[in-house]
Write a protein that holds these residues in place. Structure first.
Motif, PDB file in Angstrom:
ATOM      1  N   ASP A  57       0.817  -1.219   0.000  1.00 53.06           N
ATOM      2  CA  ASP A  57       0.000   0.000   0.000  1.00 53.06           C
ATOM      3  C   ASP A  57       0.849   1.268   0.000  1.00 53.06           C
ATOM      4  N   LYS A  88      -1.841  -1.914  -5.133  1.00 54.11           N
ATOM      5  CA  LYS A  88      -1.861  -1.201  -3.852  1.00 54.11           C
ATOM      6  C   LYS A  88      -2.450  -2.031  -2.722  1.00 54.11           C
ATOM      7  N   ASP A  89      -3.171  -3.124  -3.052  1.00 57.91           N
ATOM      8  CA  ASP A  89      -3.690  -4.016  -2.020  1.00 57.91           C
ATOM      9  C   ASP A  89      -4.089  -5.344  -2.650  1.00 57.91           C
ATOM     10  N   ILE A 107      -7.038  -6.794  -2.850  1.00 62.77           N
ATOM     11  CA  ILE A 107      -8.276  -6.776  -3.645  1.00 62.77           C
ATOM     12  C   ILE A 107      -7.969  -6.391  -5.087  1.00 62.77           C
ATOM     13  N   GLU A 108      -7.152  -5.360  -5.267  1.00 56.93           N
ATOM     14  CA  GLU A 108      -6.778  -4.945  -6.619  1.00 56.93           C
ATOM     15  C   GLU A 108      -6.036  -6.069  -7.339  1.00 56.93           C
ATOM     16  N   GLU A 160      -8.587  -8.831  -8.371  1.00 58.79           N
ATOM     17  CA  GLU A 160      -9.550  -8.360  -9.373  1.00 58.79           C
ATOM     18  C   GLU A 160      -8.895  -8.159 -10.737  1.00 58.79           C
ATOM     19  N   PRO A 209      -4.496  -2.219   4.124  1.00 59.05           N
ATOM     20  CA  PRO A 209      -5.925  -2.041   4.386  1.00 59.05           C
ATOM     21  C   PRO A 209      -6.761  -2.974   3.511  1.00 59.05           C
ATOM     22  N   LYS A 210      -7.994  -3.149   3.856  1.00 57.53           N
ATOM     23  CA  LYS A 210      -8.984  -3.948   3.112  1.00 57.53           C
ATOM     24  C   LYS A 210      -8.663  -5.441   3.145  1.00 57.53           C
ATOM     25  N   MET A 211      -7.540  -5.857   2.559  1.00 57.23           N
ATOM     26  CA  MET A 211      -7.140  -7.262   2.583  1.00 57.23           C
ATOM     27  C   MET A 211      -5.656  -7.303   2.890  1.00 57.23           C
ATOM     28  N   ASP A 212      -5.297  -7.818   4.069  1.00 59.31           N
ATOM     29  CA  ASP A 212      -3.883  -7.792   4.434  1.00 59.31           C
ATOM     30  C   ASP A 212      -3.116  -8.941   3.769  1.00 59.31           C
ATOM     31  N   GLU A 238      -4.200 -12.613   4.393  1.00 61.25           N
ATOM     32  CA  GLU A 238      -5.402 -13.005   3.652  1.00 61.25           C
ATOM     33  C   GLU A 238      -5.062 -13.295   2.186  1.00 61.25           C
TER      34      GLU A 238
END
Length: 418
Positions: free
Chosen positions: A296, A325-326, A328-329, A332, A351-354, A357
């Motif tokens: 991030d 940046k994380d 999730i990106e 996806e 953040p969001k998904m460490d 995970e």
């Protein structure tokens, strides 16, 4: 303790694989043939004695010093360790200066043993050290007689599947049977060397490239008919090969190996179970290696991308680097949906998904073997490091870290990318 020992050992300039997993430890022992193997008596899901019992037959063939350590200093515990094959026993809390000296002596003895031994302990093939001497002799012979010679790299096809399906001991028997077969079939003047894992080198004196292809194809045609049995199961094994003709006294061993390895790569990419001469190696397109940086921090992403772009991966791969940046990106992105090999540098805290995970999701993927992962963690994240190791991270580094150290770790893991 795992983190602390890894940090202390690495200060000595040793490359250290640290794991809390019995399976990963045993796999590393077989695949890496370490210079020293350190195991604690008390572990989460098993004991160090369980690991030693499993490796007992193996350690008689491979001279790998084994050090056990424990808070339990009872005579019975020490005797049991030595009966199972331990070479040394450390009592915790450790005297680190003494421990480093003792492990250093074990490593020196292992390296001295390797330098004096001409033969691979497991298979009976010549070892890599002796390869240099024989290759030098062949160059001298060519300088006098002008007879070309050939060098081939042979790789047993899908060998990991044999280990996974039938176990490492069966895998060992396949390696031994392969060398025994080769020794029986090749000429007395030919030499077979174990190069590493399931890779072997064959040196063919006074042989041109066409003759070498004929010989290797004959060896392949006969070997694929050999039946292996494990309990009530029968299976076959094949190999792929890359071969190069040496007709120049200025060719160092490294160049011949590189040329043969490129040809071997083509043989494997075009379906395996075949022999390819190095002259054909320029006809096939490079394989893609995808490198992902998930962090991030935009500065870290930029710095790591620049570092990865400078790493020389040879002529085998076309490298594609992407930053995210994380997690999730990353998931996806359509970029991850391919059959290519992936190398991932993953930040633990995002953040969001460490990072944990992300790692867990990668290891649940049906093609998780595509991914080699280095986890980046903060120095105070002991639980995260433990969890990362349990989830199958291939390595980890604590922040702040030196870029040269990260580059060394990336290069080491790159060798394991097939």
């Amino acid at each position: 303790m795992l983190m602390y020992l890894k940090e202390q050992f690495e200060k000595q300039g040793w490359y250290v694989l640290a794991t809390a997993s019995k399976e990963k430890a045993i796999t590393a022992f077989y695949e890496l043939k370490p210079d020293c193997f350190v195991v604690d008596v008390h572990m989460k899901d098993c004991t160090g004695f369980d690991i030693l019992s499993f490796l007992r037959d193996k350690t008689k063939q491979l001279f790998v010093p084994i050090v056990m350590m424990s808070v339990d200093n009872q005579r019975e515990t020490r005797l049991k360790a030595f009966k199972l094959g331990a070479d040394d026993f450390f009592v915790k809390p450790l005297d680190m200066e003494e421990s480093l000296l003792r492990i250093g002596h074990h490593i020196e003895r292992k390296q001295m043993f390797n330098s004096y031994l001409m033969f691979d302990e497991l298979t009976g093939a010549y070892n890599r050290t002796y390869l240099k001497e024989i290759y030098s002799q062949q160059l001298s012979s060519y300088d006098r007689l002008k007879d070309p010679f050939c060098l081939a790299i042979l790789d047993l096809d899908f060998f990991k599947r044999i280990n996974d399906q039938y176990g490492h001991l069966m895998g060992d028997r396949v390696l031994q049977a392969f060398v025994e077969y080769m020794k029986h079939e090749i000429r007395p003047t030919d030499h077979i060397f174990r190069y590493g894992g399931e890779e072997f080198i064959l040196l063919l004196p006074k042989t041109n490239i066409k003759e070498a292809e004929t010989v290797l194809n004959r060896l392949l045609d006969l070997f694929v008919k050999k039946v292996f049995t494990h309990q009530s199961n029968s299976f076959y094994c094949s190999f792929s090969g890359g071969v190069v003709e040496v007709h120049n006294t200025e060719w160092p061993l490294e160049k011949a190996l590189h040329q043969a390895d490129e040809a071997l790569y083509i043989a494997k990419e075009s379906g395996r179970q075949k022999i390819v001469a190095s002259s054909q190696s320029k006809l096939v397109k490079k394989r893609t290696l995808r490198m992902a940086i998930i962090d991030d921090d935009s500065i870290i992403r930029t710095m790591l991308k620049e570092l990865l772009s400078k790493i020389d991966v040879g002529d085998r791969y076309e490298v594609k680097i992407e930053v995210f940046k994380d997690g999730i990106e990353f998931f996806e992105s359509q970029w991850i949906h391919s059959s290519d090999q992936y190398f991932v540098i993953l930040d633990g805290m995002m953040p969001k998904m460490d990072g944990l995970e992300v790692l867990q999701k990668l290891r649940q993927h049906k093609r998780h073997d595509q991914y080699k992962v280095i986890m980046l963690t903060s120095r105070n994240s002991e639980q995260d490091i433990q969890r990362a190791l349990e989830l199958g991270a291939d390595d980890y580094m604590t922040k702040p870290f030196k870029l040269m150290e990260l580059e060394a770790r990336v290069r080491h893991l790159m060798k394991k990318v097939k």
